[in-house]
Design a protein around this motif. Structure first.
Motif, mmCIF file in Angstrom:
data_model
loop_
_atom_site.group_PDB
_atom_site.id
_atom_site.type_symbol
_atom_site.label_atom_id
_atom_site.label_comp_id
_atom_site.label_asym_id
_atom_site.label_seq_id
_atom_site.Cartn_x
_atom_site.Cartn_y
_atom_site.Cartn_z
ATOM 1 N N UNK A 64 21.299 9.387 0.809
ATOM 2 C CA UNK A 64 19.946 10.046 0.506
ATOM 3 C C UNK A 64 18.816 9.270 1.405
ATOM 4 N N UNK A 65 18.858 7.811 1.219
ATOM 5 C CA UNK A 65 17.903 6.979 1.995
ATOM 6 C C UNK A 65 18.116 7.148 3.308
ATOM 7 N N UNK A 66 19.416 6.935 3.774
ATOM 8 C CA UNK A 66 19.525 6.869 5.331
ATOM 9 C C UNK A 66 19.027 8.101 5.831
ATOM 10 N N UNK A 67 19.449 9.216 5.234
ATOM 11 C CA UNK A 67 19.081 10.513 5.693
ATOM 12 C C UNK A 67 17.478 10.862 5.883
ATOM 13 N N UNK A 68 16.837 10.445 4.859
ATOM 14 C CA UNK A 68 15.351 10.903 4.844
ATOM 15 C C UNK A 68 14.733 9.645 5.707
ATOM 16 N N UNK A 69 15.201 8.477 5.726
ATOM 17 C CA UNK A 69 14.549 7.482 6.751
ATOM 18 C C UNK A 69 14.872 7.859 8.250
ATOM 19 N N UNK A 70 15.995 8.300 8.626
ATOM 20 C CA UNK A 70 16.282 8.527 10.041
ATOM 21 C C UNK A 70 15.666 9.729 10.252
ATOM 22 N N UNK A 71 15.442 10.788 9.288
ATOM 23 C CA UNK A 71 14.648 11.998 9.820
ATOM 24 C C UNK A 71 13.206 11.608 9.917
ATOM 25 N N UNK A 84 12.261 11.261 -1.810
ATOM 26 C CA UNK A 84 12.481 11.289 -0.273
ATOM 27 C C UNK A 84 11.261 11.165 0.451
ATOM 28 N N UNK A 85 10.159 11.217 0.125
ATOM 29 C CA UNK A 85 8.911 10.957 0.998
ATOM 30 C C UNK A 85 8.781 9.472 0.979
ATOM 31 N N UNK A 86 9.160 8.906 -0.151
ATOM 32 C CA UNK A 86 9.122 7.018 -0.318
ATOM 33 C C UNK A 86 9.859 6.589 0.609
ATOM 34 N N UNK A 87 11.389 7.068 0.739
ATOM 35 C CA UNK A 87 12.193 6.537 1.517
ATOM 36 C C UNK A 87 11.608 6.833 3.109
ATOM 37 N N UNK A 88 11.285 7.978 3.426
ATOM 38 C CA UNK A 88 10.722 7.984 4.782
ATOM 39 C C UNK A 88 9.449 7.234 4.830
ATOM 40 N N UNK A 89 8.645 7.161 4.161
ATOM 41 C CA UNK A 89 7.424 6.090 4.241
ATOM 42 C C UNK A 89 7.874 4.789 4.688
ATOM 43 N N UNK A 148 10.600 3.308 5.561
ATOM 44 C CA UNK A 148 11.425 3.353 6.723
ATOM 45 C C UNK A 148 10.414 3.428 8.016
ATOM 46 N N UNK A 149 9.322 4.526 7.907
ATOM 47 C CA UNK A 149 8.338 4.473 9.082
ATOM 48 C C UNK A 149 7.618 3.072 9.126
ATOM 49 N N UNK A 150 7.006 2.557 7.841
ATOM 50 C CA UNK A 150 6.132 1.342 7.965
ATOM 51 C C UNK A 150 7.014 0.311 8.424
ATOM 52 N N UNK A 151 8.288 -0.080 8.178
ATOM 53 C CA UNK A 151 9.062 -0.954 8.397
ATOM 54 C C UNK A 151 9.491 -1.019 9.953
ATOM 55 N N UNK A 152 9.753 0.165 10.576
ATOM 56 C CA UNK A 152 9.969 0.510 12.016
ATOM 57 C C UNK A 152 8.860 -0.025 12.677
ATOM 58 N N UNK A 153 7.682 0.214 12.462
ATOM 59 C CA UNK A 153 6.326 -0.162 13.000
ATOM 60 C C UNK A 153 6.212 -1.498 13.158
ATOM 61 N N UNK A 154 6.907 -2.392 11.966
ATOM 62 C CA UNK A 154 6.746 -3.799 11.899
ATOM 63 C C UNK A 154 8.046 -4.283 12.747
ATOM 64 N N UNK A 155 9.103 -3.549 13.416
ATOM 65 C CA UNK A 155 9.906 -4.136 14.125
ATOM 66 C C UNK A 155 11.201 -4.112 13.547
ATOM 67 N N UNK A 156 11.360 -3.737 12.281
ATOM 68 C CA UNK A 156 12.556 -3.922 11.630
ATOM 69 C C UNK A 156 13.562 -2.794 12.203
ATOM 70 N N UNK A 216 0.673 -1.155 0.207
ATOM 71 C CA UNK A 216 0.084 -0.056 -0.149
ATOM 72 C C UNK A 216 0.735 1.283 0.055
ATOM 73 N N UNK A 217 1.958 1.188 0.349
ATOM 74 C CA UNK A 217 3.023 2.431 0.053
ATOM 75 C C UNK A 217 3.013 2.750 -1.416
ATOM 76 N N UNK A 218 2.694 3.963 -1.779
ATOM 77 C CA UNK A 218 2.617 4.339 -3.149
ATOM 78 C C UNK A 218 4.128 4.838 -3.617
ATOM 79 N N UNK A 219 4.647 3.758 -4.365
ATOM 80 C CA UNK A 219 5.862 3.902 -4.950
ATOM 81 C C UNK A 219 6.206 4.918 -5.862
ATOM 82 N N UNK A 220 5.147 5.663 -6.358
ATOM 83 C CA UNK A 220 5.102 6.781 -7.323
ATOM 84 C C UNK A 220 5.316 8.008 -6.773
ATOM 85 N N UNK A 221 5.313 8.173 -5.251
ATOM 86 C CA UNK A 221 5.475 9.278 -4.738
ATOM 87 C C UNK A 221 6.912 9.758 -4.914
ATOM 88 N N UNK A 222 7.513 11.022 -4.495
ATOM 89 C CA UNK A 222 8.798 11.378 -4.672
ATOM 90 C C UNK A 222 9.674 10.744 -3.597
#
Length: 309
Positions: free
Chosen positions: A254-261, A224-229, A231-239, A216-222
């Motif tokens: 860039x992925x790491x910066x966006x994800x950690x932010x 930076x937003x995709x990387x953040x989303x 990271x957020x989803x997988x963190x909630x799943x315990x990754x 359900x994560x929209x891979x067509x989004x920008x």
């Protein structure tokens, strides 16, 4: 019985509030302002404003219109349509544009041809929000709404049709179903905004029977937003955070910066847009300053000289 002014949402709004019915039953005459689409009101027997004995009902979209002002000044009751009824008028206008005898351009469009406009209007709305421009915000919200109405009207013509009512009905069911603490009593899992967000995702996971935390994560989004989303989803799943992409290349960094932010509660897409727009403003300011000084072709030294502090 006093006179009554019924304030409608728009000139194409065919919705009468229930509170107006007693006045309509008792009225000696029903008048409608000239700007209203008369086809909606002919069944009420509306006529041009004339002198009559007895109470009148006046349909209008503007309380500052002369006859409406006169009635209100004379003690007329004002009945307003409830919020949202103007949407009915918007649906009617969209239907007319798309129907035979309507707009040729609108009739030619399909879901794919409209994609570019949905993206453009969304970014224009985002810009209005960032600028704090209330007038632009109102206009751009309308433009985004137009895209929803347009796509729903096209969908109604499909072999497996659905229209704006089905779209709205699905939305209502979703909102009610994912807010059990509001519409179904207490939900101990919801204590604040953060736990509500987690609960929303849990209910969505069950409702959609998703197999992956990133379904359900929209891979067509920008990106930076995709990387953040992600990271957020997988963190909630315990990754664990140490399983995020690593490497010295630009993409991994860039992925790491966006994800950690995102995991820190920030909005990396919004933060980057803010910096980018500030940079744009400084470029324009330097160019204006250079032109004012008669410099038309900027060297590196010129850029430094005219760069805003």
């Amino acid at each position: 019985m006093t006179n009554t002014v019924v304030l409608l949402g728009s000139r194409h709004d065919p919705v009468l509030p229930a509170a107006a019915l007693p006045a309509l039953r008792a009225a000696a005459a029903v008048f409608a302002s000239d700007d209203l689409d008369q086809e909606y009101w002919v069944a009420l027997g509306t006529t041009p404003v004339t002198e009559v004995d007895g109470p009148v009902v006046y349909l209008t979209t503007d309380l500052d219109e002369p006859y409406a002002r006169e009635l209100v000044a004379g003690g007329a009751a004002v009945v307003r349509t409830p919020p949202g009824t103007a949407l009915v008028g918007a649906v009617s206008v969209m239907d007319r544009l798309r129907s035979p005898g309507g707009c040729p351009w609108d009739a030619e469009q399909d879901h794919k041809s409209l994609r570019q406009y949905l993206v453009e209007e969304t970014y224009e709305l985002l810009e209005a929000i960032e600028d704090g421009d209330r007038a632009a915000l109102r206009e751009e919200l309308g433009d985004v709404l137009l895209q929803v109405l347009f796509h729903a009207r096209i969908a109604a013509e499909h072999a497996e049709p659905f229209g704006i009512d089905e779209v709205a009905g699905d939305l209502v069911r979703k909102l009610v179903g994912r807010h059990p603490h509001v519409f179904g009593g207490d939900d101990p899992a919801v204590r604040d905004a953060t736990t509500q967000q987690h609960r929303w995702e849990e209910l969505k996971q069950v409702e959609k029977q998703r197999e992956s935390s990133v379904d359900g994560v929209a891979t067509g989004q920008p990106a930076v937003a995709l990387a953040g989303k992600l990271a957020q989803r997988t963190a909630r799943a315990g990754l664990p955070v140490d399983l995020l992409p690593e490497g010295d290349d630009t993409g991994a960094t860039l992925f790491a910066v966006a994800a950690l932010a995102k995991l820190a509660g920030e909005d990396p897409e919004g933060e980057l847009r803010a910096v980018a727009r500030a940079f744009e403003s400084r470029v324009r300011a330097a160019e204006r300053a250079a032109r004012a000084a008669g410099v038309t072709s900027l060297t590196a030294e010129d850029w430094r000289a005219y760069w805003p502090a």
